[in-house]
Enzyme design. Sequence first.
Site, PDB file in Angstrom:
ATOM      1  N   ARG A 259       0.828  -1.348  -0.076  1.00 18.79           N
ATOM      2  CA  ARG A 259       0.026   0.042   0.049  1.00 18.79           C
ATOM      3  C   ARG A 259       0.927   1.379  -0.133  1.00 18.79           C
ATOM      4  NH1 ARG A 259      -2.201  -3.589   3.874  1.00 18.79           N
ATOM      5  NH2 ARG A 259      -4.217  -4.325   3.412  1.00 18.79           N
TER       6      ARG A 259
ATOM      7  N   LYS B 227      -2.458  -1.860   7.409  1.00 19.60           N
ATOM      8  CA  LYS B 227      -3.587  -1.365   7.638  1.00 19.60           C
ATOM      9  C   LYS B 227      -4.595  -2.527   8.569  1.00 19.60           C
ATOM     10  CE  LYS B 227      -7.982  -0.699   4.856  1.00 19.60           C
ATOM     11  NZ  LYS B 227      -8.471  -0.796   3.451  1.00 19.60           N
TER      12      LYS B 227
ATOM     13  N   HIS C  63      -2.698   2.956  -6.038  1.00 16.16           N
ATOM     14  CA  HIS C  63      -3.327   1.993  -5.849  1.00 16.16           C
ATOM     15  C   HIS C  63      -3.231   0.688  -6.930  1.00 16.16           C
ATOM     16  CE1 HIS C  63      -5.188  -0.455  -2.836  1.00 16.16           C
ATOM     17  NE2 HIS C  63      -6.318  -0.613  -3.441  1.00 16.16           N
TER      18      HIS C  63
ATOM     19  N   ARG D 203      -0.617  -1.670  -7.151  1.00 16.41           N
ATOM     20  CA  ARG D 203      -0.996  -2.789  -6.356  1.00 16.41           C
ATOM     21  C   ARG D 203      -1.780  -3.930  -7.138  1.00 16.41           C
ATOM     22  NH1 ARG D 203      -1.181  -4.228  -0.613  1.00 16.41           N
ATOM     23  NH2 ARG D 203      -3.403  -4.882  -0.189  1.00 16.41           N
TER      24      ARG D 203
ATOM     25  N   HIS E 208      -4.456  -9.275   3.118  1.00 18.49           N
ATOM     26  CA  HIS E 208      -5.917  -9.255   3.026  1.00 18.49           C
ATOM     27  C   HIS E 208      -6.609 -10.279   4.163  1.00 18.49           C
ATOM     28  CE1 HIS E 208      -6.165  -7.909  -1.444  1.00 18.49           C
ATOM     29  NE2 HIS E 208      -6.012  -6.772  -0.480  1.00 18.49           N
TER      30      HIS E 208
ATOM     31  N   TYR F 187      -8.866  -8.292  -6.542  1.00 18.96           N
ATOM     32  CA  TYR F 187      -7.698  -7.456  -7.076  1.00 18.96           C
ATOM     33  C   TYR F 187      -7.332  -7.994  -8.234  1.00 18.96           C
ATOM     34  CZ  TYR F 187      -6.763  -4.276  -3.234  1.00 18.96           C
ATOM     35  OH  TYR F 187      -6.669  -3.321  -2.263  1.00 18.96           O
TER      36      TYR F 187
END
Length: 352
Positions: A192, A219, A287, A290, A313, A322
């Site tokens: 990230r 995160k 992003h 990513r 995740h 993703y």
Amino acid sequence: MARRFIAKRGDTPSTKDRRTSNVRRAVAEEYTIKEALEIFISAKEAEGIRPRTVLDYRQHAEYFSRFMENDEFLISEITPERIREYVNYLRKERRAYDGDETRVKDVKGLSVNTINTRLRTMKTMCIFWHGEGMLDYNPMVGIKMMRDDELEEVPGLTDEEVDKVLNSYDEKQFAEWRDKTLVLLLLDTGMRINEAVNLQVEQIDFKRLSVYVSSQIAKNRKRRDIPLSREVAKRLKLLIEETRQYFGSDVQYLFMTAYGEDFSADTFRRRLNRLKRRLDIPRLSPHMFRHTFARNYVLNGGDIFTLQQILDHADIKTTRKYVQMDDEHVRSQHNKFSPVRRLLKRSGRARL
């Protein structure tokens, strides 16, 4: 002994107490959005939420205040009707990036994902205010998240777009060389952007070729080690050497501005936005690197469970979202793995 005065028949202590309680509730203190927000944030900070989340809460409350055209409105004015009006305003009238002169904002209406993010924040606040007795009822109870016909995901970059971005940097310029190094790091690790720009020198293990992401900046608040390619590790080592040569040996962060100041995610976003216009690329954001990493990782033979761990995740469903394949990648994979092609080759009739 004092005698009890009975003003009305049936006025037993229990019924009288209930009536008094209702009166207190009816005349309960009214809270402005500013007062209620501070109480909410204070409680959430006591739970250990991060400063970035606090900023998001404040920003989302400000967005709703702008819609209400009053930054001192009472939270009791938040009704299901007003919330639905707010959603329709965000869908049809609100301009994306309004107030940011560096962004193109011709299109009216925000994305479904952005609107739902704001609704989740409001839901969290209303649940808290109702639970604390600051609201008589929760106005978000009957409000549902928006649905879209097609699942909206941030796309990855095509191979041509990646080449275009990487070839655009003038590596003789420190800022552009630093930006290219950051782009390569994102494409190599799927980190990230906030994790990447906050990396410190001690988080890079050059012997084991890995990046350590601490729980303080991750995160999901879980520490993890991310594998690092030898080529990118070499660039990071050189970046550290040059940065310390320019700004002193006590510099701890990998990414600094050309003035020796902290390099933020927002600064990088603005630089990418200028680059996007210069290269005439439809979309370009941190992003997207990513997502590009996730897609290419799978295309190159990586398994989705390892990818889930690298991307940090909590749910495998998020990882699957993703891995967005465009038509070109779908055709390429089909051509490579088609059962019929293998069958024909095995039977010696490939020419058919």
